[in-house]
Write an enzyme that holds these catalytic residues in place. Structure first.
Site, PDB file in Angstrom:
ATOM      1  N   ASP A  78     -75.110  44.985 -35.016  1.00 53.58           N
ATOM      2  CA  ASP A  78     -76.464  44.440 -34.794  1.00 53.58           C
ATOM      3  C   ASP A  78     -76.927  44.778 -33.383  1.00 53.58           C
ATOM      4  OD1 ASP A  78     -77.814  41.881 -36.611  1.00 53.58           O
ATOM      5  OD2 ASP A  78     -78.763  42.469 -34.732  1.00 53.58           O
ATOM      6  N   VAL A 137     -79.060  51.005 -34.965  1.00 55.88           N
ATOM      7  CA  VAL A 137     -78.871  51.997 -36.042  1.00 55.88           C
ATOM      8  C   VAL A 137     -79.723  53.260 -35.858  1.00 55.88           C
ATOM      9  CG1 VAL A 137     -78.106  50.406 -37.853  1.00 55.88           C
ATOM     10  CG2 VAL A 137     -80.563  50.857 -37.549  1.00 55.88           C
ATOM     11  N   ILE A 197     -73.502  56.557 -35.240  1.00 59.46           N
ATOM     12  CA  ILE A 197     -72.244  55.891 -34.861  1.00 59.46           C
ATOM     13  C   ILE A 197     -71.152  56.395 -35.804  1.00 59.46           C
ATOM     14  CG2 ILE A 197     -72.692  53.851 -36.327  1.00 59.46           C
ATOM     15  CD1 ILE A 197     -71.302  52.160 -34.095  1.00 59.46           C
ATOM     16  N   ASN A 218     -78.976  57.797 -40.391  1.00 57.89           N
ATOM     17  CA  ASN A 218     -77.679  57.645 -39.703  1.00 57.89           C
ATOM     18  C   ASN A 218     -76.636  56.982 -40.595  1.00 57.89           C
ATOM     19  OD1 ASN A 218     -78.372  58.896 -37.302  1.00 57.89           O
ATOM     20  ND2 ASN A 218     -79.279  57.027 -36.454  1.00 57.89           N
ATOM     21  N   TYR A 223     -93.522  48.674 -42.057  1.00 57.04           N
ATOM     22  CA  TYR A 223     -92.398  48.105 -42.814  1.00 57.04           C
ATOM     23  C   TYR A 223     -92.366  48.681 -44.229  1.00 57.04           C
ATOM     24  CZ  TYR A 223     -89.380  44.389 -44.750  1.00 57.04           C
ATOM     25  OH  TYR A 223     -88.360  43.674 -45.349  1.00 57.04           O
TER      26      TYR A 223
HETATM   27  P1  NAD Z   1     -83.459  39.319 -39.994  1.00 53.74           P
HETATM   28  O1  NAD Z   1     -84.522  39.754 -39.067  1.00 53.74           O
HETATM   29  O2  NAD Z   1     -82.915  37.941 -39.856  1.00 53.74           O
HETATM   30  O3  NAD Z   1     -82.231  40.323 -39.933  1.00 53.74           O
HETATM   31  C1  NAD Z   1     -82.343  41.674 -39.576  1.00 53.74           C
HETATM   32  C2  NAD Z   1     -81.197  41.999 -38.618  1.00 53.74           C
HETATM   33  O4  NAD Z   1     -81.242  43.387 -38.274  1.00 53.74           O
HETATM   34  C3  NAD Z   1     -81.267  41.213 -37.312  1.00 53.74           C
HETATM   35  O5  NAD Z   1     -80.009  40.690 -37.000  1.00 53.74           O
HETATM   36  C4  NAD Z   1     -81.701  42.273 -36.294  1.00 53.74           C
HETATM   37  O6  NAD Z   1     -81.269  41.972 -34.982  1.00 53.74           O
HETATM   38  C5  NAD Z   1     -81.065  43.506 -36.872  1.00 53.74           C
HETATM   39  N1  NAD Z   1     -81.733  44.752 -36.457  1.00 53.74           N
HETATM   40  C6  NAD Z   1     -83.066  45.026 -36.425  1.00 53.74           C
HETATM   41  N2  NAD Z   1     -83.283  46.268 -35.991  1.00 53.74           N
HETATM   42  C7  NAD Z   1     -82.050  46.814 -35.749  1.00 53.74           C
HETATM   43  C8  NAD Z   1     -81.615  48.059 -35.266  1.00 53.74           C
HETATM   44  N3  NAD Z   1     -82.485  49.030 -34.940  1.00 53.74           N
HETATM   45  N4  NAD Z   1     -80.283  48.272 -35.135  1.00 53.74           N
HETATM   46  C9  NAD Z   1     -79.383  47.309 -35.426  1.00 53.74           C
HETATM   47  N5  NAD Z   1     -79.746  46.094 -35.882  1.00 53.74           N
HETATM   48  C10 NAD Z   1     -81.068  45.845 -36.035  1.00 53.74           C
HETATM   49  O7  NAD Z   1     -84.011  39.565 -41.466  1.00 53.74           O
HETATM   50  P2  NAD Z   1     -83.365  39.242 -42.887  1.00 53.74           P
HETATM   51  O8  NAD Z   1     -84.285  38.345 -43.585  1.00 53.74           O
HETATM   52  O9  NAD Z   1     -81.947  38.832 -42.731  1.00 53.74           O
HETATM   53  O10 NAD Z   1     -83.456  40.672 -43.565  1.00 53.74           O
HETATM   54  C11 NAD Z   1     -82.322  41.511 -43.701  1.00 53.74           C
HETATM   55  C12 NAD Z   1     -82.715  42.749 -44.501  1.00 53.74           C
HETATM   56  O11 NAD Z   1     -83.160  42.355 -45.794  1.00 53.74           O
HETATM   57  C13 NAD Z   1     -83.834  43.558 -43.875  1.00 53.74           C
HETATM   58  O12 NAD Z   1     -83.558  44.926 -44.033  1.00 53.74           O
HETATM   59  C14 NAD Z   1     -85.045  43.163 -44.668  1.00 53.74           C
HETATM   60  O13 NAD Z   1     -86.002  44.196 -44.708  1.00 53.74           O
HETATM   61  C15 NAD Z   1     -84.446  42.900 -46.039  1.00 53.74           C
HETATM   62  N6  NAD Z   1     -85.280  41.954 -46.811  1.00 53.74           N
HETATM   63  C16 NAD Z   1     -85.298  40.631 -46.508  1.00 53.74           C
HETATM   64  C17 NAD Z   1     -86.125  39.762 -47.245  1.00 53.74           C
HETATM   65  C18 NAD Z   1     -86.177  38.287 -46.971  1.00 53.74           C
HETATM   66  O14 NAD Z   1     -86.943  37.591 -47.637  1.00 53.74           O
HETATM   67  N7  NAD Z   1     -85.397  37.738 -46.080  1.00 53.74           N
HETATM   68  C19 NAD Z   1     -86.933  40.278 -48.266  1.00 53.74           C
HETATM   69  C20 NAD Z   1     -86.899  41.640 -48.516  1.00 53.74           C
HETATM   70  C21 NAD Z   1     -86.050  42.472 -47.801  1.00 53.74           C
END
Ligand code: NAD
Ligand code: UDP
Length: 317
Positions: free
Chosen positions: A36, A62, A66, A102, A148
């Site tokens: 993360d 990311v 890596i 990546n 997004y």
């Molecule tokens: P979140 O923001 O809590 O988690 C995303 C995580 O990714 C965070 O810990 C953030 O620090 C990390 N991150 C962001 N950019 C990064 C980068 N460049 N390199 C490394 N880490 C990075 O969101 P979430 O709700 O836990 O979502 C997780 C995944 O699920 C996402 O890809 C999101 O698009 C997808 N998603 C979530 C939902 C939802 O309702 N929660 C719905 C559809 C899709």
């Protein structure tokens, strides 16, 4: 334990969904590398795992390559809430696209199976209701949500092309709105906003007239679906699979569910509807039901009660 232990990379592992996924994988006996950059994730979400010899936390972005030796990759790294992904939209696109390249490159090099956390946003503001995986969507490619939506659509294209061209063993989960404990208070999503506002005795903010719908999936159900999809190697396993709860609510109904549980008399305050806000959203989950034998088990009332208890504890001690 249901499956052989694996070495698993979870990108975005310190986020809301990622940290629950790490919990589940550790409980299933796997070795977990949680990666993360802490943009929207927190060490607190995984602090309870830090002493576990099967758990490792890596600070990395990311967007940069890596080298890691793993058998599975869950690619969740990406800010997920509108205010977070619109904060730096170019970085959001880079995270989705360069991040996918990546992680797919890593999976190709070490022969790992890789799952992409895609989203119902690939359907945009849909004309087809409920949304089946065969629907191509209606996304505004130049709007404020495009960083997004289009980033995630491009990542799906990359996953399919790495599979077709390089035989990478890919999975795509199209996740619909998911909620539960550990959601960030300030992520601006409707569930976290309503619960935080209600606990503080503030009016609940409804954008537009509140007739727009979403289908809310409890986090444990979603994580179960992700793990089942990763383990699935049957028919059409590389095709996208919708994962979400098919019970649909208007935002006004959701406000009532939250108010009833915290403070029934609380006022509602209407705010302008954000640009390109989808009017309706409900997953057709027949594919996941047949292929994965998966169906959400937790209803909104029960899931909201657990989420309120978590917010109450974190916000008010
Ligand atoms: P979140 O923001 O809590 O988690 C995303 C995580 O990714 C965070 O810990 C953030 O620090 C990390 N991150 C962001 N950019 C990064 C980068 N460049 N390199 C490394 N880490 C990075 O969101 P979430 O709700 O836990 O979502 C997780 C995944 O699920 C996402 O890809 C999101 O698009 C997808 N998603 C979530 C939902 C939802 O309702 N929660 C719905 C559809 C899709
Ligand atoms: N929403 C709302 N009040 C809020 C936050 C969001 O009415 O305080 C609405 C938002 O306009 C959208 C729905 O709730 O129609 C879900 O928004 P969220 O950001 O949670 O998810 P997404 O739009 O990405 O599905």
């Amino acid at each position: 334990m249901p499956h052989a232990p694996r070495r698993v990379l979870v990108t975005g592992g310190a986020g809301f969904l990622g940290s629950h996924l790490c919990d589940r994988l550790i409980a299933d006996g796997h070795e977990v590398l949680c990666l993360d950059n802490f943009f929207t994730g927190f060490k607190e979400n995984v602090v309870h795992l830090l002493g576990n010899p099967r758990f490792e936390l890596i600070r990395h972005d990311v967007v940069e390559p890596i080298l890691l030796e793993v058998e599975w990759v869950f690619n969740l790294a990406c800010p997920a809430s509108p205010i977070h992904y619109q904060h730096n939209p170019i970085k959001t696109i880079k995270t989705s696209v360069a991040g996918a390249i990546n992680m797919l490159g890593l999976a190709k090099r070490v022969g790992a199976r890789i799952l992409q956390a895609s989203t119902s946003e690939v359907y945009g503001d849909p004309e087809m209701h409920p949304q089946h995986e065969s629907y191509w969507g209606r996304v505004n490619p130049i709007g404020i949500r495009a960083c997004y939506d289009e980033g995630k659509r491009c990542a799906e294209a990359l996953f399919m092309d790495y599979h077709r061209s390089n035989r990478v063993d890919t999975r795509i989960a199209r996740i619909f709105n998911t909620y539960g404990p550990r959601m960030a208070f300030d992520d601006g999503r409707v569930v976290s906003n309503f619960i935080r506002q209600a606990l503080l005795g503030e009016p609940l903010t409804i954008y537009g007239d509140g007739s727009q719908t979403r289908s809310f999936c409890y986090v444990d159900d979603l994580i179960d679906g992700l793990v089942k999809l990763m383990n699935y190697d049957g028919e059409d396993c590389h095709e996208p699979h919708n994962l979400g709860n098919p019970v649909e609510f208007t935002m006004l109904q959701l406000a009532d569910v939250v108010r009833d549980r915290i403070q029934p008399g609380l006022a509602i305050e209407h705010r302008p509807l954000p640009q390109d806000d989808p009017k309706q959203r409900r997953p057709d989950i027949a594919r996941a039901a047949v292929h994965l034998n998966w169906r959400p088990q937790v209803g909104l009332e029960e899931g909201i009660a657990t989420t309120i208890a978590d917010f109450r504890q974190r916000m008010l001690g």
